[in-house]
Design a protein around this motif. Structure first.
Motif, PDB file in Angstrom:
ATOM      1  N   GLY A  68      59.869   0.755 -37.176  1.00  0.00           N
ATOM      2  CA  GLY A  68      58.396   0.422 -38.157  1.00  0.00           C
ATOM      3  C   GLY A  68      56.814   0.163 -37.589  1.00  0.00           C
ATOM      4  O   GLY A  68      56.051  -0.562 -38.667  1.00  0.00           O
ATOM      5  N   ALA A  69      56.923  -0.153 -36.883  1.00  0.00           N
ATOM      6  CA  ALA A  69      54.894  -0.661 -36.364  1.00  0.00           C
ATOM      7  C   ALA A  69      54.602   1.305 -36.329  1.00  0.00           C
ATOM      8  O   ALA A  69      54.862   2.030 -36.208  1.00  0.00           O
ATOM      9  N   ARG A  70      52.888   1.239 -36.714  1.00  0.00           N
ATOM     10  CA  ARG A  70      51.925   1.755 -36.808  1.00  0.00           C
ATOM     11  C   ARG A  70      51.559   1.957 -35.561  1.00  0.00           C
ATOM     12  O   ARG A  70      50.452   1.444 -35.146  1.00  0.00           O
ATOM     13  N   PRO A  71      51.517   3.129 -34.480  1.00  0.00           N
ATOM     14  CA  PRO A  71      50.829   3.133 -33.463  1.00  0.00           C
ATOM     15  C   PRO A  71      48.890   3.470 -34.471  1.00  0.00           C
ATOM     16  O   PRO A  71      48.230   4.450 -34.831  1.00  0.00           O
ATOM     17  N   VAL A  72      48.181   2.824 -33.008  1.00  0.00           N
ATOM     18  CA  VAL A  72      46.455   3.584 -33.819  1.00  0.00           C
ATOM     19  C   VAL A  72      45.898   3.713 -32.205  1.00  0.00           C
ATOM     20  O   VAL A  72      46.120   3.126 -31.774  1.00  0.00           O
ATOM     21  N   TYR A  73      45.861   4.705 -31.891  1.00  0.00           N
ATOM     22  CA  TYR A  73      44.863   4.998 -30.720  1.00  0.00           C
ATOM     23  C   TYR A  73      44.072   4.921 -30.622  1.00  0.00           C
ATOM     24  O   TYR A  73      42.766   5.346 -31.606  1.00  0.00           O
ATOM     25  N   VAL A  74      43.454   4.987 -29.237  1.00  0.00           N
ATOM     26  CA  VAL A  74      42.037   4.087 -28.782  1.00  0.00           C
ATOM     27  C   VAL A  74      41.441   5.021 -27.982  1.00  0.00           C
ATOM     28  O   VAL A  74      41.777   4.421 -26.720  1.00  0.00           O
ATOM     29  N   PRO A  75      40.879   6.378 -27.971  1.00  0.00           N
ATOM     30  CA  PRO A  75      39.989   6.755 -26.542  1.00  0.00           C
ATOM     31  C   PRO A  75      39.216   6.076 -25.702  1.00  0.00           C
ATOM     32  O   PRO A  75      39.141   6.186 -25.341  1.00  0.00           O
ATOM     33  N   ASN A  76      38.674   5.547 -26.665  1.00  0.00           N
ATOM     34  CA  ASN A  76      37.927   4.658 -25.986  1.00  0.00           C
ATOM     35  C   ASN A  76      37.806   3.257 -25.230  1.00  0.00           C
ATOM     36  O   ASN A  76      36.917   2.071 -25.488  1.00  0.00           O
ATOM     37  N   ALA A  77      39.581   3.022 -25.454  1.00  0.00           N
ATOM     38  CA  ALA A  77      40.152   1.672 -24.490  1.00  0.00           C
ATOM     39  C   ALA A  77      39.276   0.981 -23.601  1.00  0.00           C
ATOM     40  O   ALA A  77      38.765  -0.372 -23.136  1.00  0.00           O
ATOM     41  N   GLU A  78      38.679   1.999 -22.677  1.00  0.00           N
ATOM     42  CA  GLU A  78      37.724   1.275 -21.600  1.00  0.00           C
ATOM     43  C   GLU A  78      37.333   0.002 -21.958  1.00  0.00           C
ATOM     44  O   GLU A  78      36.347  -0.731 -20.884  1.00  0.00           O
ATOM     45  N   GLU A  79      36.496   0.409 -22.864  1.00  0.00           N
ATOM     46  CA  GLU A  79      35.497  -0.372 -23.325  1.00  0.00           C
ATOM     47  C   GLU A  79      35.932  -1.898 -23.175  1.00  0.00           C
ATOM     48  O   GLU A  79      35.053  -2.784 -22.634  1.00  0.00           O
ATOM     49  N   GLY A  80      37.321  -1.752 -23.302  1.00  0.00           N
ATOM     50  CA  GLY A  80      37.318  -3.101 -24.105  1.00  0.00           C
ATOM     51  C   GLY A  80      38.123  -3.578 -24.784  1.00  0.00           C
ATOM     52  O   GLY A  80      38.301  -2.836 -25.555  1.00  0.00           O
ATOM     53  N   MET A  81      38.714  -4.881 -24.392  1.00  0.00           N
ATOM     54  CA  MET A  81      39.328  -5.604 -25.636  1.00  0.00           C
ATOM     55  C   MET A  81      38.831  -5.598 -27.329  1.00  0.00           C
ATOM     56  O   MET A  81      39.628  -4.651 -28.643  1.00  0.00           O
ATOM     57  N   ALA A  82      37.012  -5.352 -27.522  1.00  0.00           N
ATOM     58  CA  ALA A  82      36.762  -5.209 -28.986  1.00  0.00           C
ATOM     59  C   ALA A  82      36.883  -3.481 -29.253  1.00  0.00           C
ATOM     60  O   ALA A  82      36.830  -3.649 -30.626  1.00  0.00           O
ATOM     61  N   ALA A  83      36.808  -2.571 -28.515  1.00  0.00           N
ATOM     62  CA  ALA A  83      37.849  -1.203 -29.232  1.00  0.00           C
ATOM     63  C   ALA A  83      38.399  -1.398 -29.284  1.00  0.00           C
ATOM     64  O   ALA A  83      38.669  -0.056 -30.373  1.00  0.00           O
ATOM     65  N   SER A  84      39.388  -2.071 -29.048  1.00  0.00           N
ATOM     66  CA  SER A  84      40.947  -2.056 -30.057  1.00  0.00           C
ATOM     67  C   SER A  84      41.220  -2.826 -31.062  1.00  0.00           C
ATOM     68  O   SER A  84      41.793  -2.508 -32.091  1.00  0.00           O
ATOM     69  N   ILE A  85      40.523  -4.098 -31.104  1.00  0.00           N
ATOM     70  CA  ILE A  85      40.318  -4.516 -32.600  1.00  0.00           C
ATOM     71  C   ILE A  85      39.239  -3.904 -33.279  1.00  0.00           C
ATOM     72  O   ILE A  85      39.610  -4.085 -34.493  1.00  0.00           O
ATOM     73  N   ARG A  86      38.605  -3.238 -33.077  1.00  0.00           N
ATOM     74  CA  ARG A  86      37.745  -2.132 -33.867  1.00  0.00           C
ATOM     75  C   ARG A  86      38.367  -1.088 -34.432  1.00  0.00           C
ATOM     76  O   ARG A  86      38.871  -1.347 -35.848  1.00  0.00           O
ATOM     77  N   ALA A  87      39.243  -0.933 -33.763  1.00  0.00           N
ATOM     78  CA  ALA A  87      40.361   0.553 -33.665  1.00  0.00           C
ATOM     79  C   ALA A  87      41.419   0.238 -35.168  1.00  0.00           C
ATOM     80  O   ALA A  87      41.653   0.533 -35.968  1.00  0.00           O
ATOM     81  N   GLY A  88      41.890  -0.956 -34.417  1.00  0.00           N
ATOM     82  CA  GLY A  88      42.655  -1.797 -35.025  1.00  0.00           C
ATOM     83  C   GLY A  88      42.811  -1.818 -37.047  1.00  0.00           C
ATOM     84  O   GLY A  88      43.090  -1.749 -37.813  1.00  0.00           O
ATOM     85  N   ILE A  89      41.460  -3.216 -36.622  1.00  0.00           N
ATOM     86  CA  ILE A  89      41.094  -3.507 -37.964  1.00  0.00           C
ATOM     87  C   ILE A  89      40.355  -2.390 -39.262  1.00  0.00           C
ATOM     88  O   ILE A  89      41.305  -2.016 -40.135  1.00  0.00           O
ATOM     89  N   GLY A  90      39.943  -1.255 -38.560  1.00  0.00           N
ATOM     90  CA  GLY A  90      39.696   0.222 -39.626  1.00  0.00           C
ATOM     91  C   GLY A  90      41.044   0.862 -40.129  1.00  0.00           C
ATOM     92  O   GLY A  90      40.970   1.185 -40.633  1.00  0.00           O
ATOM     93  N   ALA A  91      42.205   0.435 -38.538  1.00  0.00           N
ATOM     94  CA  ALA A  91      43.715   1.325 -39.296  1.00  0.00           C
ATOM     95  C   ALA A  91      43.723   0.785 -40.263  1.00  0.00           C
ATOM     96  O   ALA A  91      44.922   0.970 -41.095  1.00  0.00           O
ATOM     97  N   LEU A  92      43.794  -1.086 -40.828  1.00  0.00           N
ATOM     98  CA  LEU A  92      44.515  -1.384 -41.860  1.00  0.00           C
ATOM     99  C   LEU A  92      43.763  -0.971 -43.166  1.00  0.00           C
ATOM    100  O   LEU A  92      43.282  -0.368 -43.322  1.00  0.00           O
ATOM    101  N   SER A  93      44.746  -1.058 -44.505  1.00  0.00           N
ATOM    102  CA  SER A  93      44.559  -0.784 -45.724  1.00  0.00           C
ATOM    103  C   SER A  93      43.824  -2.320 -46.181  1.00  0.00           C
ATOM    104  O   SER A  93      43.865  -3.609 -46.388  1.00  0.00           O
ATOM    105  N   ARG A  94      42.897  -2.221 -47.225  1.00  0.00           N
ATOM    106  CA  ARG A  94      42.987  -2.682 -48.361  1.00  0.00           C
ATOM    107  C   ARG A  94      43.981  -3.977 -48.907  1.00  0.00           C
ATOM    108  O   ARG A  94      43.229  -5.029 -49.136  1.00  0.00           O
ATOM    109  N   ALA A  95      44.928  -3.835 -48.917  1.00  0.00           N
ATOM    110  CA  ALA A  95      46.057  -4.693 -48.812  1.00  0.00           C
ATOM    111  C   ALA A  95      46.253  -5.688 -48.626  1.00  0.00           C
ATOM    112  O   ALA A  95      47.082  -6.952 -49.119  1.00  0.00           O
ATOM    113  N   TYR A  96      45.502  -5.869 -47.320  1.00  0.00           N
ATOM    114  CA  TYR A  96      45.740  -6.969 -46.175  1.00  0.00           C
ATOM    115  C   TYR A  96      45.062  -8.305 -46.940  1.00  0.00           C
ATOM    116  O   TYR A  96      43.623  -7.966 -46.694  1.00  0.00           O
TER     117      TYR A  96
END
Length: 208
Positions: A68-96
């Motif tokens: 049921g989960a939606r994967p979000v791939y982070v090709p620049n994950a080596e940058e650190g946690m911020a890269a994951s947060i940016r990618a995750g927030i970018g994947a969210l729809s406007r419904a939340y």
């Protein structure tokens, strides 16, 4: 009704595990990543999981154990946690209306814990919420209302969302604590030694 998405941060390198992947460590016979993902999907409207690549073993865990989960791939994950947060927030729809952000390396968080955080966020959707240990120490997860999504999408480095929390406090914004049992909101395991000590303590507690 408040719509809250869960964002699990699982794209890190697990570099301190010396060749092992902390998110694949078994907890009660289940990989930690599968365990935390299952807990999140029972609580949030939708669960997003940041991952390094589609062919990473963690991606297989999500496919096999948490469909049921939606994967979000982070090709620049080596940058650190911020890269994951940016990618995750970018994947969210406007419904939340809000997002619950949690690291994937927290083996004591349960579905009940996350449901408690989501329930509190639903009743106070305009406030930042942060889980605490039983002693009041701030930990994870953290819930951010939608008005913080832009700032989350612009984070850099490996400090996560600390800068946003600090700025919010400086501006007088309320950060509401959500107490969770014992050290559920605080326990994260980054090294083989930490895992061994945690397992030994857990074993001792269960046999008392």
């Amino acid at each position: 009704m408040t719509a809250i998405a869960a964002l699990i941060l699982a794209a890190g390198r697990s570099s301190r595990m010396r060749g092992r992947d902390k998110l694949l460590e078994p907890v009660d016979g289940t990989p930690l990543l599968a365990r935390i993902c299952a807990a999140a999907t029972q609580s949030a409207a939708t669960t997003y999981v940041t991952l390094p690549t589609p062919d990473h073993p963690r991606a297989a865990v999500i496919r096999d154990h948490c469909q049921g989960a939606r994967p979000v791939y982070v090709p620049n994950a080596e940058e650190g946690m911020a890269a994951s947060i940016r990618a995750g927030i970018g994947a969210l729809s406007r419904a939340y209306d809000a997002v619950m952000i949690l690291p994937a390396d927290m083996p004591e968080l349960t579905a009940k814990d996350l449901a408690q955080v989501v329930a509190q966020a639903s009743s106070t959707p305009d406030q930042i919420l942060r889980a605490t240990g039983a002693d009041g120490t701030f930990g994870h997860p953290v819930v951010f209302p939608r008005r913080h999504f832009t700032a989350l999408s612009q984070l850099t480095g490996d400090q996560g969302a600390r800068a946003i929390l600090k700025a919010a406090q400086h501006q007088g914004e309320i950060i509401r604590p959500v107490p969770l049992p014992a050290s559920h909101a605080l326990t994260d395991l980054d090294t083989p030694e930490a895992w061994a000590a945690w397992r030994q303590a857990r074993k001792s507690t269960s046999t008392e």
